[in-house]
Design a protein around this motif. Structure first.
Motif, short mmCIF file in Angstrom:
data_model
loop_
_atom_site.label_atom_id
_atom_site.label_comp_id
_atom_site.label_asym_id
_atom_site.label_seq_id
_atom_site.Cartn_x
_atom_site.Cartn_y
_atom_site.Cartn_z
N ALA A 102 -2.98 -2.87 -4.28
CA ALA A 102 -2.02 -3.28 -3.25
C ALA A 102 -2.42 -4.61 -2.64
N ARG A 151 -5.56 0.77 -2.74
CA ARG A 151 -5.83 -0.32 -1.80
C ARG A 151 -6.16 -1.63 -2.51
N LEU A 168 0.83 -1.20 0.00
CA LEU A 168 0.00 0.00 0.00
C LEU A 168 0.87 1.26 0.00
#
Length: 232
Positions: free
Chosen positions: A47, A44, A38
């Motif tokens: 990641a 998000r 992240l």
């Protein structure tokens, strides 16, 4: 710009692996992958996907058992301890046979199918070895349930409304149940929550659950934690 993709991905892998190796053994590696990815990617969803793939490779080839005083091992009480090695053996044989069969028709299709099978072997190995590397965790006030690198659920003691030792009669497939791949007819414990809790899955996807069906190798420890002390 496509030629930059491979070096960039390799750089992310090297960076995260070097950072992970510096952490103490009490740190959860999967969570650290998520945090580091992240920081690097800043998205998000992306990641979470990258962290999951890195974790699969990590646990497949260099798992590090989490050392924690509150660790509750569970691998021997899961069905995965029996079926994962069998599936691995069957998939390994199928990979060779399918490659030879497809190669007569199309070498490209043969290698694509082989690559997919090899990924399946790596995934299965990572999952199986993560069962030991990521035990359940117990602290005085929290219980963290895990199913290898596939799923986890953190529970505060105050969030447990009731619990039981139901055995074979529990409906562990009921909606809203976090459950393990348990051996035999049913799990050792059924935990009911007083509110929906968030379970986190491998690719950082989440879902709400209202109870958990779980087994551990030493059920006495969890039973003692769930049983409140008798006030004098």
């Amino acid at each position: 710009m496509a030629w930059l993709a491979a070096p960039l991905e390799l750089g992310v892998v090297v960076f995260t692996i070097r950072r992970i190796r510096r952490f103490p053994r009490s740190v959860d590696v999967l969570e650290q992958f998520r945090s580091l990815c992240l920081q690097l990617i800043r998205n998000r969803i992306a990641a979470g996907l990258v962290a999951a793939e890195l974790a699969i490779v990590y646990y497949a080839f260099m798992p590090r058992k989490q050392q924690d005083a509150g660790a509750l091992p569970y691998r021997e009480s899961t069905a995965a301890s029996q079926f994962a090695p069998v599936i691995f053996f069957v998939l390994a044989i199928e990979t060779v046979g399918l490659h030879l069969m497809l190669h007569r028709w199309s070498p490209t299709a043969a290698w694509v199918a082989t690559a997919l099978d090899l990924y399946g072997l790596v995934f299965l190995t990572g999952f199986y070895r993560s069962l030991l590397a990521r035990p359940h965790l117990l602290t005085p006030q929290t219980l963290t349930l895990r199913m290898g690198l596939l799923s986890e659920l953190r529970i505060e003691r105050a969030e447990i409304a009731a619990w039981s030792r139901p055995g074979a009669l529990v409906n562990r497939k009921a909606p809203g149940t976090w459950r393990m791949l348990t051996l035999g007819d049913g799990p050792q414990f059924l935990l009911e929550f007083n509110k929906p809790l968030r379970a986190v899955h491998l690719y950082s996807f989440t879902r709400q659950v209202t109870r958990a069906a779980v087994s551990i190798d030493d059920p006495r420890k969890l039973a003692e934690w769930l049983t409140p002390p008798v006030s004098s």
